[in-house]
Motif scaffolding. Structure first.
Motif, PDB file in Angstrom:
ATOM      1  N   GLY A  51       0.675  -1.200  -0.147  1.00 45.86           N
ATOM      2  CA  GLY A  51       0.000  -0.092  -0.047  1.00 45.86           C
ATOM      3  C   GLY A  51       1.007   1.320   0.068  1.00 45.86           C
ATOM      4  O   GLY A  51       0.563   2.084  -0.865  1.00 45.86           O
ATOM      5  N   ILE A  52       1.957   1.306   0.942  1.00 45.87           N
ATOM      6  CA  ILE A  52       3.002   2.491   0.883  1.00 45.87           C
ATOM      7  C   ILE A  52       3.483   2.721  -0.517  1.00 45.87           C
ATOM      8  O   ILE A  52       3.683   3.840  -0.875  1.00 45.87           O
ATOM      9  CB  ILE A  52       3.685   2.345   2.032  1.00 45.87           C
ATOM     10  CG1 ILE A  52       3.022   2.201   3.461  1.00 45.87           C
ATOM     11  CG2 ILE A  52       4.804   3.362   1.821  1.00 45.87           C
ATOM     12  CD1 ILE A  52       4.077   1.808   4.594  1.00 45.87           C
ATOM     13  N   VAL A  53       4.079   1.536  -1.307  1.00 44.01           N
ATOM     14  CA  VAL A  53       4.654   1.779  -2.388  1.00 44.01           C
ATOM     15  C   VAL A  53       3.749   2.230  -3.556  1.00 44.01           C
ATOM     16  O   VAL A  53       4.114   2.947  -4.331  1.00 44.01           O
ATOM     17  CB  VAL A  53       5.344   0.156  -2.758  1.00 44.01           C
ATOM     18  CG1 VAL A  53       5.788   0.114  -4.193  1.00 44.01           C
ATOM     19  CG2 VAL A  53       6.368  -0.347  -1.707  1.00 44.01           C
ATOM     20  N   LEU A  54       2.495   1.628  -3.355  1.00 49.40           N
ATOM     21  CA  LEU A  54       1.530   1.901  -4.497  1.00 49.40           C
ATOM     22  C   LEU A  54       1.155   3.599  -4.077  1.00 49.40           C
ATOM     23  O   LEU A  54       1.095   4.330  -5.129  1.00 49.40           O
ATOM     24  CB  LEU A  54       0.258   1.176  -4.447  1.00 49.40           C
ATOM     25  CG  LEU A  54       0.525  -0.078  -4.943  1.00 49.40           C
ATOM     26  CD1 LEU A  54      -0.896  -1.108  -4.698  1.00 49.40           C
ATOM     27  CD2 LEU A  54       0.721  -0.209  -6.622  1.00 49.40           C
ATOM     28  N   LEU A  55       0.965   3.869  -3.197  1.00 45.83           N
ATOM     29  CA  LEU A  55       0.666   5.333  -2.738  1.00 45.83           C
ATOM     30  C   LEU A  55       1.923   6.216  -3.295  1.00 45.83           C
ATOM     31  O   LEU A  55       1.699   7.176  -3.858  1.00 45.83           O
ATOM     32  CB  LEU A  55       0.470   5.647  -1.314  1.00 45.83           C
ATOM     33  CG  LEU A  55      -1.039   5.185  -0.806  1.00 45.83           C
ATOM     34  CD1 LEU A  55      -0.959   5.494   0.583  1.00 45.83           C
ATOM     35  CD2 LEU A  55      -1.916   5.797  -1.465  1.00 45.83           C
ATOM     36  N   CYS A  56       3.335   6.041  -3.065  1.00 50.27           N
ATOM     37  CA  CYS A  56       4.089   6.648  -3.704  1.00 50.27           C
ATOM     38  C   CYS A  56       4.363   6.529  -5.153  1.00 50.27           C
ATOM     39  O   CYS A  56       4.434   7.601  -5.720  1.00 50.27           O
ATOM     40  CB  CYS A  56       5.392   5.997  -2.958  1.00 50.27           C
ATOM     41  SG  CYS A  56       5.720   6.390  -1.204  1.00 50.27           S
ATOM     42  N   MET A  57       3.902   5.339  -5.834  1.00 50.90           N
ATOM     43  CA  MET A  57       3.959   5.255  -7.000  1.00 50.90           C
ATOM     44  C   MET A  57       2.839   6.372  -7.806  1.00 50.90           C
ATOM     45  O   MET A  57       3.119   7.079  -8.825  1.00 50.90           O
ATOM     46  CB  MET A  57       3.836   4.010  -7.582  1.00 50.90           C
ATOM     47  CG  MET A  57       4.865   2.789  -7.305  1.00 50.90           C
ATOM     48  SD  MET A  57       4.565   1.349  -8.027  1.00 50.90           S
ATOM     49  CE  MET A  57       4.268   1.700  -9.648  1.00 50.90           C
ATOM     50  N   GLY A  58       1.561   6.224  -7.142  1.00 51.88           N
ATOM     51  CA  GLY A  58       0.582   7.096  -7.635  1.00 51.88           C
ATOM     52  C   GLY A  58       0.738   8.463  -7.408  1.00 51.88           C
ATOM     53  O   GLY A  58       0.705   9.329  -8.526  1.00 51.88           O
ATOM     54  N   PHE A  59       1.646   9.084  -6.353  1.00 51.64           N
ATOM     55  CA  PHE A  59       1.808  10.166  -6.100  1.00 51.64           C
ATOM     56  C   PHE A  59       2.816  10.912  -7.281  1.00 51.64           C
ATOM     57  O   PHE A  59       2.806  11.863  -7.829  1.00 51.64           O
ATOM     58  CB  PHE A  59       2.433  10.640  -4.833  1.00 51.64           C
ATOM     59  CG  PHE A  59       2.667  12.052  -4.578  1.00 51.64           C
ATOM     60  CD1 PHE A  59       1.634  12.921  -4.189  1.00 51.64           C
ATOM     61  CD2 PHE A  59       3.891  12.409  -4.297  1.00 51.64           C
ATOM     62  CE1 PHE A  59       1.775  14.201  -4.069  1.00 51.64           C
ATOM     63  CE2 PHE A  59       4.053  13.686  -4.025  1.00 51.64           C
ATOM     64  CZ  PHE A  59       3.202  14.722  -3.973  1.00 51.64           C
ATOM     65  N   VAL A  60       3.933   9.953  -7.482  1.00 50.03           N
ATOM     66  CA  VAL A  60       4.966  10.425  -8.588  1.00 50.03           C
ATOM     67  C   VAL A  60       4.264  10.483  -9.819  1.00 50.03           C
ATOM     68  O   VAL A  60       4.705  11.343 -10.892  1.00 50.03           O
ATOM     69  CB  VAL A  60       6.087   9.090  -8.470  1.00 50.03           C
ATOM     70  CG1 VAL A  60       7.125   9.250  -9.588  1.00 50.03           C
ATOM     71  CG2 VAL A  60       6.701   9.292  -7.050  1.00 50.03           C
ATOM     72  N   LEU A  61       3.300   9.517 -10.292  1.00 53.15           N
ATOM     73  CA  LEU A  61       2.766   9.326 -11.612  1.00 53.15           C
ATOM     74  C   LEU A  61       1.904  10.677 -11.603  1.00 53.15           C
ATOM     75  O   LEU A  61       1.838  11.427 -12.755  1.00 53.15           O
ATOM     76  CB  LEU A  61       2.028   8.194 -11.865  1.00 53.15           C
ATOM     77  CG  LEU A  61       2.716   6.890 -11.963  1.00 53.15           C
ATOM     78  CD1 LEU A  61       1.810   5.806 -11.900  1.00 53.15           C
ATOM     79  CD2 LEU A  61       3.267   6.820 -13.264  1.00 53.15           C
ATOM     80  N   PHE A  62       1.174  11.174 -10.777  1.00 55.80           N
ATOM     81  CA  PHE A  62       0.447  12.277 -10.597  1.00 55.80           C
ATOM     82  C   PHE A  62       1.360  13.557 -10.914  1.00 55.80           C
ATOM     83  O   PHE A  62       0.874  14.360 -11.854  1.00 55.80           O
ATOM     84  CB  PHE A  62      -0.285  12.514  -9.308  1.00 55.80           C
ATOM     85  CG  PHE A  62      -1.072  13.779  -9.074  1.00 55.80           C
ATOM     86  CD1 PHE A  62      -2.106  14.080  -9.762  1.00 55.80           C
ATOM     87  CD2 PHE A  62      -0.524  14.619  -8.376  1.00 55.80           C
ATOM     88  CE1 PHE A  62      -2.660  15.325  -9.581  1.00 55.80           C
ATOM     89  CE2 PHE A  62      -1.058  16.050  -8.108  1.00 55.80           C
ATOM     90  CZ  PHE A  62      -2.072  16.213  -8.868  1.00 55.80           C
ATOM     91  N   LEU A  63       2.402  13.705 -10.124  1.00 57.66           N
ATOM     92  CA  LEU A  63       3.230  14.622 -10.528  1.00 57.66           C
ATOM     93  C   LEU A  63       3.934  14.873 -11.925  1.00 57.66           C
ATOM     94  O   LEU A  63       3.824  15.836 -12.459  1.00 57.66           O
ATOM     95  CB  LEU A  63       4.253  14.737  -9.420  1.00 57.66           C
ATOM     96  CG  LEU A  63       3.776  15.023  -7.932  1.00 57.66           C
ATOM     97  CD1 LEU A  63       5.226  15.205  -6.756  1.00 57.66           C
ATOM     98  CD2 LEU A  63       3.042  16.629  -7.964  1.00 57.66           C
ATOM     99  N   LEU A  64       4.226  13.514 -12.077  1.00 58.22           N
ATOM    100  CA  LEU A  64       5.067  13.549 -13.574  1.00 58.22           C
ATOM    101  C   LEU A  64       4.140  13.866 -14.561  1.00 58.22           C
ATOM    102  O   LEU A  64       4.584  14.716 -15.289  1.00 58.22           O
ATOM    103  CB  LEU A  64       5.402  12.150 -13.665  1.00 58.22           C
ATOM    104  CG  LEU A  64       6.189  11.689 -14.827  1.00 58.22           C
ATOM    105  CD1 LEU A  64       7.525  12.747 -14.916  1.00 58.22           C
ATOM    106  CD2 LEU A  64       6.598  10.203 -15.176  1.00 58.22           C
ATOM    107  N   PHE A  65       2.918  13.510 -14.670  1.00 57.15           N
ATOM    108  CA  PHE A  65       2.092  13.895 -15.638  1.00 57.15           C
ATOM    109  C   PHE A  65       1.505  14.975 -15.608  1.00 57.15           C
ATOM    110  O   PHE A  65       1.235  15.875 -16.599  1.00 57.15           O
ATOM    111  CB  PHE A  65       1.047  12.577 -15.822  1.00 57.15           C
ATOM    112  CG  PHE A  65       1.414  11.474 -16.523  1.00 57.15           C
ATOM    113  CD1 PHE A  65       1.111  11.161 -17.824  1.00 57.15           C
ATOM    114  CD2 PHE A  65       1.711  10.396 -15.815  1.00 57.15           C
ATOM    115  CE1 PHE A  65       1.747   9.892 -18.359  1.00 57.15           C
ATOM    116  CE2 PHE A  65       2.320   9.254 -16.202  1.00 57.15           C
ATOM    117  CZ  PHE A  65       2.052   8.962 -17.741  1.00 57.15           C
ATOM    118  N   SER A  66       1.489  15.575 -14.529  1.00 60.87           N
ATOM    119  CA  SER A  66       0.857  16.853 -14.379  1.00 60.87           C
ATOM    120  C   SER A  66       1.765  17.895 -14.819  1.00 60.87           C
ATOM    121  O   SER A  66       1.499  18.946 -15.401  1.00 60.87           O
ATOM    122  CB  SER A  66       0.548  17.225 -12.866  1.00 60.87           C
ATOM    123  OG  SER A  66      -0.539  16.343 -12.257  1.00 60.87           O
TER     124      SER A  66
END
Length: 270
Positions: free
Chosen positions: A90-105
């Motif tokens: 869960g922690i790994v996925l939350l970090c990945m999701g946050f990174v993807l959000f920032l990257l594509f934004s």
């Protein structure tokens, strides 16, 4: 160590609630509570099923000391933390999701584009952190539904395309047909995994439960007929139709699971 304490410890080690254990054994939650407080003792057939469920011998289950499963006997060690792998994921996925959000934004997709790309990982991360049972199954459903919604709106594609497989022409792009089949097979796989996951639940279709069961099938069949007729006339309400498809898929999965559990319960009684 008393029998009740042993049952409570083994149940907690498997990540089961008293209600889930009661459903698996076909007893009430109050019965499980009485066993764990040593107010009553399970019947012999229930003791046998408990030993099978927890992967310990009957002697290990009922004796006062050393009732934990030994190494190599298929049981889980009492010190194991069944929720820890999911929390780490869960922690790994939350970090990945946050990174993807920032990257594509930052790359120009905007906040909405960032949310679309990062939402699967973010939602699955929250599921892993908050859900103790079947987190992997629910994450699978989240990924499938989000992917299905993306293909519908971004590519105008859904699994219904498989209906024209036999008359499909090369100029229509076989990649789209392959993606439609992948969606369909993924849906079938998730439904089967859900039914299999709840296979140990006991359910007797009597009285109100039986009425709700058949009403559910009636609603599913009627809504499917209405959807088929409506789709021939208009595609203006794509969002509503997508939500309707998802609701009908959830209802179908629940009804198939209930039917399988009821069949298994009836077979065990005969």
């Amino acid at each position: 160590m008393s029998l009740g304490t042993t049952i409570s410890r083994l149940r907690a080690g498997r990540g089961l609630s008293q209600e889930e254990l009661a459903n698996a054994l076909g007893v009430s939650r109050q019965s499980v509570s009485k066993w764990e407080t040593d107010s009553s003792v399970p019947e012999l057939d229930k003791l046998v099923r408990l030993s099978d469920m927890f992967g310990v011998s009957l002697d290990q289950l009922v004796r006062q000391e050393g009732s934990g499963p030994k190494a190599g006997q298929g049981g889980e060690a009492p010190s194991a933390a069944p929720g820890r792998p999911y929390k780490t994921a869960g922690i790994v996925l939350l970090c990945m999701g946050f990174v993807l959000f920032l990257l594509f934004s930052l790359l120009g997709a905007g906040i909405l584009g960032g949310l679309i790309c990062g939402s699967p990982a973010l939602i699955c991360g929250l599921i892993c952190l908050t859900v103790r049972r079947r987190a992997g199954l629910w994450c699978g459903w989240v990924v499938y539904l989000l992917t299905d919604a993306y293909f519908r709106y971004a590519a105008g594609l859904n699994w219904r395309l498989i209906r024209v497989t036999l008359i499909y022409e090369p100029q229509w792009n076989y990649v789209r047909l392959a993606m439609a089949w992948a969606q369909f097979l993924g849906m079938i796989l998730l439904v089967a995994c859900t039914v299999f996951s709840f296979r140990k639940f006991r359910l007797e279709l009597t009285g109100r439960k039986k009425t709700l069961f058949f009403c559910g099938w009636a609603v599913l069949i009627c809504s499917s007929v209405v959807a088929a007729l409506w789709l021939k006339e208009t595609m203006m309400y794509a969002f509503f139709l997508t939500a309707w498809d998802d609701v009908r898929l959830a209802l179908l999965t629940a009804l198939l699971t209930a039917a399988f559990c009821a069949w298994r319960t009836k077979r065990e009684k005969t």
